[in-house]
Design a protein around this motif. Structure first.
Motif, mmCIF file in Angstrom:
data_model
loop_
_atom_site.group_PDB
_atom_site.id
_atom_site.type_symbol
_atom_site.label_atom_id
_atom_site.label_comp_id
_atom_site.label_asym_id
_atom_site.label_seq_id
_atom_site.Cartn_x
_atom_site.Cartn_y
_atom_site.Cartn_z
ATOM 1 N N ALA A 121 74.961 28.469 47.702
ATOM 2 C CA ALA A 121 75.497 27.780 49.323
ATOM 3 C C ALA A 121 74.946 28.055 50.285
ATOM 4 O O ALA A 121 74.632 29.203 50.203
ATOM 5 C CB ALA A 121 77.068 27.601 49.655
ATOM 6 N N PRO A 151 80.845 23.467 55.049
ATOM 7 C CA PRO A 151 81.190 23.973 55.942
ATOM 8 C C PRO A 151 82.500 24.297 55.957
ATOM 9 O O PRO A 151 83.298 23.739 55.831
ATOM 10 C CB PRO A 151 80.503 24.211 57.076
ATOM 11 C CG PRO A 151 79.853 22.856 56.994
ATOM 12 C CD PRO A 151 80.244 21.989 55.914
ATOM 13 N N ARG A 201 80.316 28.697 53.567
ATOM 14 C CA ARG A 201 80.240 27.601 52.696
ATOM 15 C C ARG A 201 81.822 28.066 52.375
ATOM 16 O O ARG A 201 82.158 27.269 51.042
ATOM 17 C CB ARG A 201 79.233 26.811 52.039
ATOM 18 C CG ARG A 201 78.983 25.639 52.302
ATOM 19 C CD ARG A 201 78.428 25.596 53.879
ATOM 20 N NE ARG A 201 77.362 25.117 53.950
ATOM 21 C CZ ARG A 201 76.850 24.558 55.315
ATOM 22 N NH1 ARG A 201 76.866 26.009 56.200
ATOM 23 N NH2 ARG A 201 76.409 23.751 55.709
#
Length: 782
Positions: A239, A385, A243
């Motif tokens: 990620a 996010p 995240r």
């Protein structure tokens, strides 16, 4: 527009889109600090949710110094003010920019933007390593930083006058309001627990996004297979920063502990695992199953636990854990990560782009090891996010300004590069600033060269006066790159201070030579240390790295020749124009493969550190390639001293080191470090000959065997095979017990190991033995 109305509008727009906005306040320090406080208040942001990163202390809300900005990693704030007046640290920006929540403001304070690149501050002082001063530091990084601020959407820029005292007054001129008129954010729906989930529903309801829930579902594989014959799983969670991958790992750890499992967690730094531990503890507490907590351990009523260990210790899998979670895996060396593949189910969580470390090295190098490991590989990626909406302009600005997403060229553009098709070039900061693609490719390759790259490294590349960059380009694309650091050339006064215990920044080899190895003149010759060297993965092992090193050596040798002829040499890099270079050097975590690479390129071992790196668990090797007589003198005496101290350190602090590392390090010692003849007495030779014929004992003359082993491992004239060399390392040099040597080398028995030792001694007698020794050998053949 006044500052108060702009701040309110920025906050309103950020809330509507669940994004952040960046407010730049340029001007005098005190005025911009007052304006920052007024802007935060005008935006109606609660002061307890605000933090200033500043060397100044007069703030109405929390503040930390620039070097303590690490404390904000993993936290979420409504506003963060980064004060760039006294110290503009790229790391401080990288650490803090992701900590602002959606609807919040990131406020950057700076001097006048037009003159900021020409100003020097506390961060610049850190780049001015001896013998350079702060005036030698350039402002290329900040020139680029200012350009990104002026060009990027979502960035408001205001100029603040010296007499500022009212956010509604006219002492602030708005140069760019930073407003983008975004669409309102869509509501985020809570993920539902999967119907066939093994973890409890409450664990899944603690997830913030569907991505996080999907990652948690895959992390259930850490429970292991249904039978012992099933391959152990390896879950790779990738990620960008923010995240929720660490949070997902923490939820999984808590769920496993609830089931009574022992979960071992590691990360490059203890603080990096805080989020994992926080979420695991939260889940245990929610289930009323928390039995105990200390700094590195959480215990569950079920008997399960979540515990932390530093990476080198964790790689030994202490106390046989049921599962392993490696957080920020991209910030660890691949060789260390590979050690976890021999253990229980494991998760490797890695940041693809971000302050904590770049994921490209992990992605390119470690995945090959995963494929060869026989493990069941499970991939999961988190894109959404947690703190703010996708497409947030402040995140996009940070990626561009700090090159968090820098990448080498795509494979197809360089796949046919060979040592014959490339051009050798100097990449000056001016050239890199003018060519964004070239900068991204070069920096992207440098990221690959090291398991941990920080935003400060970009500023060093562009501004540090001791650094210079060389590259091989194939049709204009960077295929191999080296970052070189000028070292040495230190004054007698500076060398004396180091000899007496002072440390010297940016001069790794001279510092070790002088302070550790007690060479008062070790900092006098000028050297260039290869800080990093990397070749594009699509053409690795095709000779490009060696070609680059050969070109660097040729350049500096030619410079020395011209200097001797009395000519001034124009040098395209920043370190002293035309200065004679006495040697090239390198220092790195020693592995057999790297030692062989540097040996093949003419570098010779002068030191092997007696302590391990805390993160990599490796011992550092220092190697030198002399270019002048002064460099040759330095290399020769340190090679000789290395050979002389080898018996003591190899039987002491290096007694547990991989014998292949010792073999390769010794084979790379210069032949001139070995005396012309072995210093064995007639009796010593009798003992060696007897041992070669199955009689006598190594312990009857250990110094004699040590001298012969060192001679052979350095010179290789007896032609022993690798197994015989390992035997000499472990038994003779590292002084291990026969049983331990037999086990470590997978010998059939201790007796057969002792017989193999005798076999290894025979060629030593043949090649290095005196006439008397060979005459005594006849005693055993009659």
């Amino acid at each position: 527009m006044s500052l108060s109305s702009l701040a309110a509008d920025l906050r309103a727009e950020a809330e509507r889109a669940n994004e952040r906005r960046l407010l730049v306040l340029s001007g005098p320090p005190d005025a911009t600090r007052r304006a920052a406080v007024d802007a935060v208040e005008a935006a109606d942001l609660p002061l307890p949710d605000c933090t200033a990163v500043s060397a100044a202390a007069d703030w109405p809300f929390e503040h930390v110094g620039p070097r303590e900005s690490r404390e904000l990693l993993g936290r979420t704030q409504g506003a963060i003010v980064v004060d760039g007046h006294d110290e503009c640290s790229p790391n401080a920006i990288g650490r803090t920019v992701g900590a602002v929540d959606g609807g919040g403001l990131y406020v950057l304070l700076a001097p006048d933007l037009a003159t900021w690149p020409q100003r020097r501050d506390g961060f610049d002082e850190s780049l001015a390593v001896p013998p350079f001063g702060v005036d030698d530091v350039t402002g290329t990084f900040r020139e680029r930083l200012v350009a990104t601020l002026r060009a990027h959407p979502g960035v408001a820029i205001c100029e603040v006058d010296e007499g500022y005292d009212d956010p509604a007054g006219d002492a602030v001129e708005v140069r760019d309001d930073g407003l983008t008129d975004p669409w309102p954010a869509r509501p985020r729906e809570a993920p539902e627990p999967p119907a066939d989930a093994a973890f409890a529903d409450g664990i899944y309801r603690a997830c913030r996004t569907a991505d996080q829930a999907e990652a948690l579902r895959e992390l259930e594989a850490l429970r292991g297979g249904d039978t012992t014959d099933d391959p152990q799983p390896a879950v790779v969670v990738e990620a960008d920063r923010g995240r929720g991958k660490s949070s997902a790992a923490g939820l999984a750890a808590g769920a496993l502990a609830l089931e009574g499992r022992d979960v071992l967690v590691t990360a490059p730094e203890r603080g990096g695992a805080d989020e994992v531990f926080a979420r695991a503890r939260e889940r245990l507490a929610a289930a009323d199953a928390l039995a105990g907590v200390d700094e590195d351990r959480i215990a569950a009523d079920s008997g399960g636990r979540v515990r932390f260990a530093r990476p080198p210790k964790a790689a030994a899998l202490p106390d046989d854990p049921d599962a392993v979670i490696v957080d920020e895996a991209a910030a660890l060396p691949v060789a260390l990560l590979e050690r976890f593949l021999d253990g229980p189910p494991a998760a490797f969580c890695t940041t693809v782009h971000g302050y904590e470390g770049a994921g490209r090295s992990f992605d390119v190098r470690f995945r090959g090891s995963l494929a060869d490991s026989g493990r069941e590989l499970i991939d999961v990626r988190l894109d959404e996010p947690i703190r703010y909406a996708a497409g947030d302009p402040v995140e996009s600005w940070a990626f561009r300004a700090l090159l968090l997403d820098a990448r080498p060229p795509v494979d197809q553009l360089v796949a046919d590069a060979t040592p014959e098709t490339v051009e050798y070039e100097t990449l000056t900061p001016e050239r890199l600033l003018a060519d964004e693609h070239l900068l991204r490719e070069a920096f992207g390759l440098l990221v690959l060269a090291h398991y941990r790259t920080e935003p400060d490294d970009l500023a060093r590349l562009l501004d540090a006066p001791n650094l210079t960059c060389r590259a091989l380009l194939h049709e204009g694309r960077v295929v191999s790159v080296a970052l070189l650091a000028r070292e040495g050339g230190l004054s007698g006064e500076t060398r004396e201070r180091v000899y007496r215990g002072d440390r010297i920044r940016g001069n790794m080899l001279p510092d070790v030579f002088t302070s550790q190895l007690r060479d008062l003149d070790g900092g006098a010759p000028v050297g260039y240390r290869v800080m990093r060297i990397a070749t594009h993965h699509a053409v690795r092992s095709d000779g490009l790295g060696s070609r680059l090193l050969a070109e660097i050596e040729s350049e500096f040798r030619e410079r020395d020749g011209r200097k001797r002829a009395g000519e001034r040499v124009a040098h395209a890099g920043r370190p002293r124009a035309g200065e004679r270079v006495d040697y090239l050097g390198v220092g790195y975590g020693a592995t057999p493969e790297l030692l062989e690479f540097w040996r093949e390129n003419g570098y010779r071992t002068v030191h092997l550190s007696t302590t391990k790196n805390d993160t990599s668990g490796e011992h550092s090797a220092l190697m030198v390639r002399p270019l002048t007589d002064d460099g040759a003198d330095l290399a020769a005496r340190h090679a000789r001293w290395f050979r002389e101290r080898a018996p003591g350190v190899l039987a002491g602090p290096l007694s547990g080191v991989d014998p292949d590392v010792i073999r390769r390090a010794l084979r790379a010692v210069d032949d001139g470090a070995v005396p012309d003849e072995p210093g064995l007495s007639e009796r010593d030779w009798r003992v060696v000959v007897d041992a070669a014929n199955g009689m006598g004992s190594y312990h009857a003359a250990p110094a004699a065997f040590t001298e012969l082993a060192l001679r052979e491992l350095i010179l290789g004239e007896a032609g022993l095979d690798a197994d015989a060399e390992r035997l000499l390392v472990e038994k003779v040099l590292q002084n291990r017990e026969w049983d331990a040597v037999a086990d470590d080398l997978d010998r059939v028995s201790t007796r057969m190991t002792m017989r193999a030792f005798g076999d290894a001694c025979e060629p030593l007698v043949e090649v290095y033995g005196t006439d008397a020794a060979k005459a005594h050998r006849e005693y055993w053949t009659n």
